[in-house]
Design a protein around this motif. Structure first.
Motif, mmCIF file in Angstrom:
data_model
loop_
_atom_site.group_PDB
_atom_site.id
_atom_site.type_symbol
_atom_site.label_atom_id
_atom_site.label_comp_id
_atom_site.label_asym_id
_atom_site.label_seq_id
_atom_site.Cartn_x
_atom_site.Cartn_y
_atom_site.Cartn_z
ATOM 1 N N LEU A 401 -1.291 -14.261 3.990
ATOM 2 C CA LEU A 401 -2.378 -13.956 4.941
ATOM 3 C C LEU A 401 -3.694 -13.621 4.221
ATOM 4 C CD1 LEU A 401 -0.594 -11.768 7.682
ATOM 5 C CD2 LEU A 401 -1.465 -14.111 7.950
ATOM 6 N N GLY A 402 -3.651 -13.529 2.891
ATOM 7 C CA GLY A 402 -4.877 -13.310 2.119
ATOM 8 C C GLY A 402 -5.068 -11.888 1.619
ATOM 9 N N TYR A 403 -4.104 -11.020 1.823
ATOM 10 C CA TYR A 403 -4.230 -9.648 1.324
ATOM 11 C C TYR A 403 -3.992 -9.640 -0.192
ATOM 12 C CZ TYR A 403 -4.135 -8.056 6.179
ATOM 13 O OH TYR A 403 -4.438 -7.857 7.509
ATOM 14 N N THR A 404 -4.748 -8.778 -0.894
ATOM 15 C CA THR A 404 -4.583 -8.687 -2.348
ATOM 16 C C THR A 404 -3.433 -7.737 -2.684
ATOM 17 O OG1 THR A 404 -6.036 -6.768 -2.536
ATOM 18 C CG2 THR A 404 -7.087 -8.963 -2.650
ATOM 19 N N ALA A 405 -3.003 -7.797 -3.933
ATOM 20 C CA ALA A 405 -1.913 -6.925 -4.373
ATOM 21 C C ALA A 405 -2.305 -5.455 -4.195
ATOM 22 C CB ALA A 405 -1.554 -7.217 -5.827
ATOM 23 N N ASP A 406 -3.584 -5.120 -4.458
ATOM 24 C CA ASP A 406 -4.053 -3.740 -4.286
ATOM 25 C C ASP A 406 -3.965 -3.300 -2.825
ATOM 26 O OD1 ASP A 406 -4.509 -3.259 -6.875
ATOM 27 O OD2 ASP A 406 -6.724 -3.459 -6.784
ATOM 28 N N GLN A 407 -4.438 -4.165 -1.978
ATOM 29 C CA GLN A 407 -4.399 -3.832 -0.537
ATOM 30 C C GLN A 407 -2.951 -3.632 -0.069
ATOM 31 O OE1 GLN A 407 -6.628 -7.346 0.693
ATOM 32 N NE2 GLN A 407 -8.250 -6.054 1.562
ATOM 33 N N ILE A 408 -2.074 -4.484 -0.549
ATOM 34 C CA ILE A 408 -0.662 -4.383 -0.157
ATOM 35 C C ILE A 408 -0.082 -3.055 -0.665
ATOM 36 C CG2 ILE A 408 1.647 -5.403 -0.485
ATOM 37 C CD1 ILE A 408 0.231 -8.176 -0.562
ATOM 38 N N ALA A 409 -0.428 -2.702 -1.896
ATOM 39 C CA ALA A 409 0.080 -1.444 -2.467
ATOM 40 C C ALA A 409 -0.438 -0.250 -1.660
ATOM 41 C CB ALA A 409 -0.332 -1.338 -3.932
ATOM 42 N N GLN A 410 -1.716 -0.304 -1.271
ATOM 43 C CA GLN A 410 -2.286 0.803 -0.482
ATOM 44 C C GLN A 410 -1.593 0.923 0.874
ATOM 45 O OE1 GLN A 410 -6.494 0.062 -0.204
ATOM 46 N NE2 GLN A 410 -6.831 0.546 -2.371
ATOM 47 N N MET A 411 -1.353 -0.219 1.480
ATOM 48 C CA MET A 411 -0.702 -0.179 2.805
ATOM 49 C C MET A 411 0.734 0.337 2.684
ATOM 50 S SD MET A 411 -2.045 -3.410 5.057
ATOM 51 C CE MET A 411 -1.937 -4.731 3.870
ATOM 52 N N ALA A 412 1.386 -0.010 1.588
ATOM 53 C CA ALA A 412 2.765 0.472 1.394
ATOM 54 C C ALA A 412 2.741 1.990 1.203
ATOM 55 C CB ALA A 412 3.402 -0.217 0.195
ATOM 56 N N ALA A 413 1.756 2.479 0.424
ATOM 57 C CA ALA A 413 1.652 3.916 0.169
ATOM 58 C C ALA A 413 1.374 4.676 1.473
ATOM 59 C CB ALA A 413 0.556 4.177 -0.861
ATOM 60 N N ALA A 414 0.579 4.060 2.348
ATOM 61 C CA ALA A 414 0.229 4.712 3.622
ATOM 62 C C ALA A 414 1.288 4.458 4.698
ATOM 63 C CB ALA A 414 -1.131 4.195 4.097
ATOM 64 N N GLU A 415 2.371 3.783 4.332
ATOM 65 C CA GLU A 415 3.473 3.448 5.247
ATOM 66 C C GLU A 415 3.045 2.601 6.443
ATOM 67 O OE1 GLU A 415 5.646 7.037 6.064
ATOM 68 O OE2 GLU A 415 6.365 7.181 4.002
ATOM 69 N N VAL A 416 1.992 1.819 6.211
ATOM 70 C CA VAL A 416 1.607 0.819 7.221
ATOM 71 C C VAL A 416 2.581 -0.352 7.137
ATOM 72 C CG1 VAL A 416 -0.187 -0.874 7.850
ATOM 73 C CG2 VAL A 416 -0.826 1.441 7.138
ATOM 74 N N ILE A 417 3.041 -0.592 5.925
ATOM 75 C CA ILE A 417 4.023 -1.649 5.712
ATOM 76 C C ILE A 417 5.195 -1.089 4.906
ATOM 77 C CG2 ILE A 417 2.294 -3.493 5.668
ATOM 78 C CD1 ILE A 417 2.826 -3.502 2.532
ATOM 79 N N ARG A 418 6.266 -1.856 4.891
ATOM 80 C CA ARG A 418 7.372 -1.525 3.996
ATOM 81 C C ARG A 418 7.784 -2.814 3.303
ATOM 82 N NH1 ARG A 418 12.899 1.732 5.375
ATOM 83 N NH2 ARG A 418 14.236 0.715 3.871
ATOM 84 N N ASN A 419 7.867 -2.725 1.966
ATOM 85 C CA ASN A 419 8.330 -3.906 1.232
ATOM 86 C C ASN A 419 9.506 -3.516 0.347
ATOM 87 O OD1 ASN A 419 6.780 -2.381 -0.460
ATOM 88 N ND2 ASN A 419 5.149 -3.893 -0.669
ATOM 89 N N GLN A 420 10.198 -4.523 -0.145
ATOM 90 C CA GLN A 420 11.399 -4.251 -0.957
ATOM 91 C C GLN A 420 11.021 -3.952 -2.393
ATOM 92 O OE1 GLN A 420 14.835 -4.201 -0.176
ATOM 93 N NE2 GLN A 420 14.002 -3.943 1.872
#
Ligand code: CAO
Length: 420
Positions: A401-420
């Motif tokens: 979808l175009g999100y960067t690795a940093d953005q993904i890491a931030q969202m994971a930290a904020a529990e907006v997303i969950r990844n394996q």
């Protein structure tokens, strides 16, 4: 040959438990790209229900979510909603089966979805349809079986309403939705527009109980139902009674004991007396004298002593296993089948050969059995794979979808997303 019929169709699987997942799983088997969108906390509730191995997704989940990918996002955050809206803009189908009003509360009304992507087809399962006085109810399988007429007509006349083991409320509704979604896809070919496809569990059960509605009309007209065990000696009220194991159509039938029934709860066959096959049936069960006996020759003549006939057939069955009996009966074209246990079904080589029951090997769970497609194509064989872990594909989807690795890491930290 073996080109996935639904290759290229993108489906957002915003479903849980059984009704919705059964629908999207079938579309995944047919080759659609099915992305399951789940809560970050614990995903689909079935991942945790009835677990047989601690810490491993339950079979309830794996059997309804094979061939899918999993994205775990919290839609109730602005970023989570933004991700969902991006997915919607690019998808062909979105399916949901949340409690009534839940989609609206998440900011995902049909109107909004349709504005975001006018081509998108929106599939929705609820317990009751929009006209129902119970449309606000949360509904599970057996609630639907009771509201759909199945329970009042299942079981024995001297017992309570009984639910079926077959998932008439859940998987059946999912299968109805499959038909609706594929129809809407065809319609979109002509119009270019998506539409909302709704199926209620009560309606889907009623659709399968149509012969009982037929019987209600007949009962109201003539006051009795001649193929029911209550006829002719019992009494009929003003509603279709429970008829035990009686045949549902014009062919009387019953579950009959075979050799070993005293110790084996499934040593039975279903025996059908087919009107047009009476002479053969008499030969098969060693009663050739019944062929021309006026007390037996017509269905009407047999009806008053049908249970005496079944009792005689049980005497014939007493020294035969259910398999031996069916092997004899098939030669005489008597419609019959052994009552199969789930153990027999699980280990049946023919069902494995046809991929109706398949073995899947998953990294964490190991080997397990699941159902394969009951629909067989001449040019396509579905391959059944495992079910995804919660958030297994979150990184992949967000990167696409175009999100960067940093953005993904931030969202994971904020529990907006969950990844394996
Ligand atoms: N991010 C944030 N929130 C999410 C989410 C996500 N990714 N996914 C789901 N949720 C939220 C929903 O918005 C809902 O929140 P609110 O209650 O605040 O609106 C909440 O999770 C729970 O929704 P739910 O519908 O999954 O769960 P429930 O326990 O309230 O009801 C069920 C379960 C099955 C009874 C209900 O969904 C239902 O009646 N569905 C329709 C009929 C149906 O399909 N039933 C068959 C299920 S198979 O037996």
């Amino acid at each position: 040959m073996n080109t996935s019929p639904l290759a290229g169709i993108k489906i957002i699987d915003f479903t849980g438990v059984q009704a919705g997942p059964a629908c999207t799983q079938m579309l995944a088997w047919f080759g659609a790209d099915v992305l399951k969108v789940e809560r970050v906390t614990s995903g689909d509730v079935t991942r945790h229900q009835l677990r047989d191995i601690p810490g491993i997704d339950a079979l309830y989940f794996t059997m309804l979510n094979s061939n899918k990918r999993s994205l775990a996002i919290n839609i109730k955050t602005p970023q989570g909603l933004e991700i969902m809206e991006k997915l919607i803009k690019d998808a062909d189908i979105l399916v949901e089966n949340f409690a009534p009003g839940a989609m609206d509360r998440m900011g995902l009304s049909w109107q909004h979805i349709h504005e975001l992507n006018p081509r998108l087809i929106f599939g929705s399962v609820k317990g009751f349809n929009e006209q129902s006085p119970w449309k606000d109810l949360k509904v599970y399988e057996n609630v639907a079986q009771c509201a759909g007429g199945a329970a009042s007509t299942t079981g024995f006349w001297d017992g309570p309403p009984t639910v079926s083991a077959a998932a008439l409320g859940d998987s059946n509704t999912g299968m109805h939705l499959v038909i609706g979604l594929l129809t809407a896809l065809l319609a979109r070919e002509k119009t270019g527009a998506g539409q909302k496809v709704s199926v209620s569990m009560q309606d889907a059960v009623i659709n399968l109980c149509r012969v009982k509605l037929r019987d209600q009309e007949r009962l109201e007209r003539v006051g009795y139902l001649e193929e029911y065990p209550q006829y002719p000696n019992g009494t009929f009220g003003d509603t279709v009674p429970r008829s035990g194991n009686a045949g549902g159509g014009g062919q009387p039938g019953w579950v009959l004991k075979c050799k070993g029934w005293e110790n084996d709860p499934n040593a039975y066959i279903y025996f059908t007396i087919q009107e047009q096959n009476w002479a053969n049936t008499c030969q098969a069960i060693g009663k050739p004298e019944w062929t021309d006996d006026p007390a037996y020759t017509t269905a009407k003549a047999r009806q008053p002593h049908l249970f005496d006939i079944f009792a005689e057939i049980e005497k014939w069955l007493a020294d035969k296993t259910k398999y031996e009996a069916v092997d004899i009966l098939r030669k005489y074209e008597v419609p019959s089948a052994p009552v199969l246990s789930m153990k027999e079904i699980a280990h049946d080589p023919a069902l494995r050969a046809s991929s109706t029951v398949v073995e899947v090997d998953e990294e964490k769970r190991g080997k397990y059995l699941t159902v394969g497609s009951p629909i067989k194509f001449s040019d396509y064989v579905p391959t059944i794979t495992g079910a995804p872990l919660l958030g297994e594909h979150t990184n992949q989807v967000l990167t696409d979808l175009g999100y960067t690795a940093d953005q993904i890491a931030q969202m994971a930290a904020a529990e907006v997303i969950r990844n394996q």
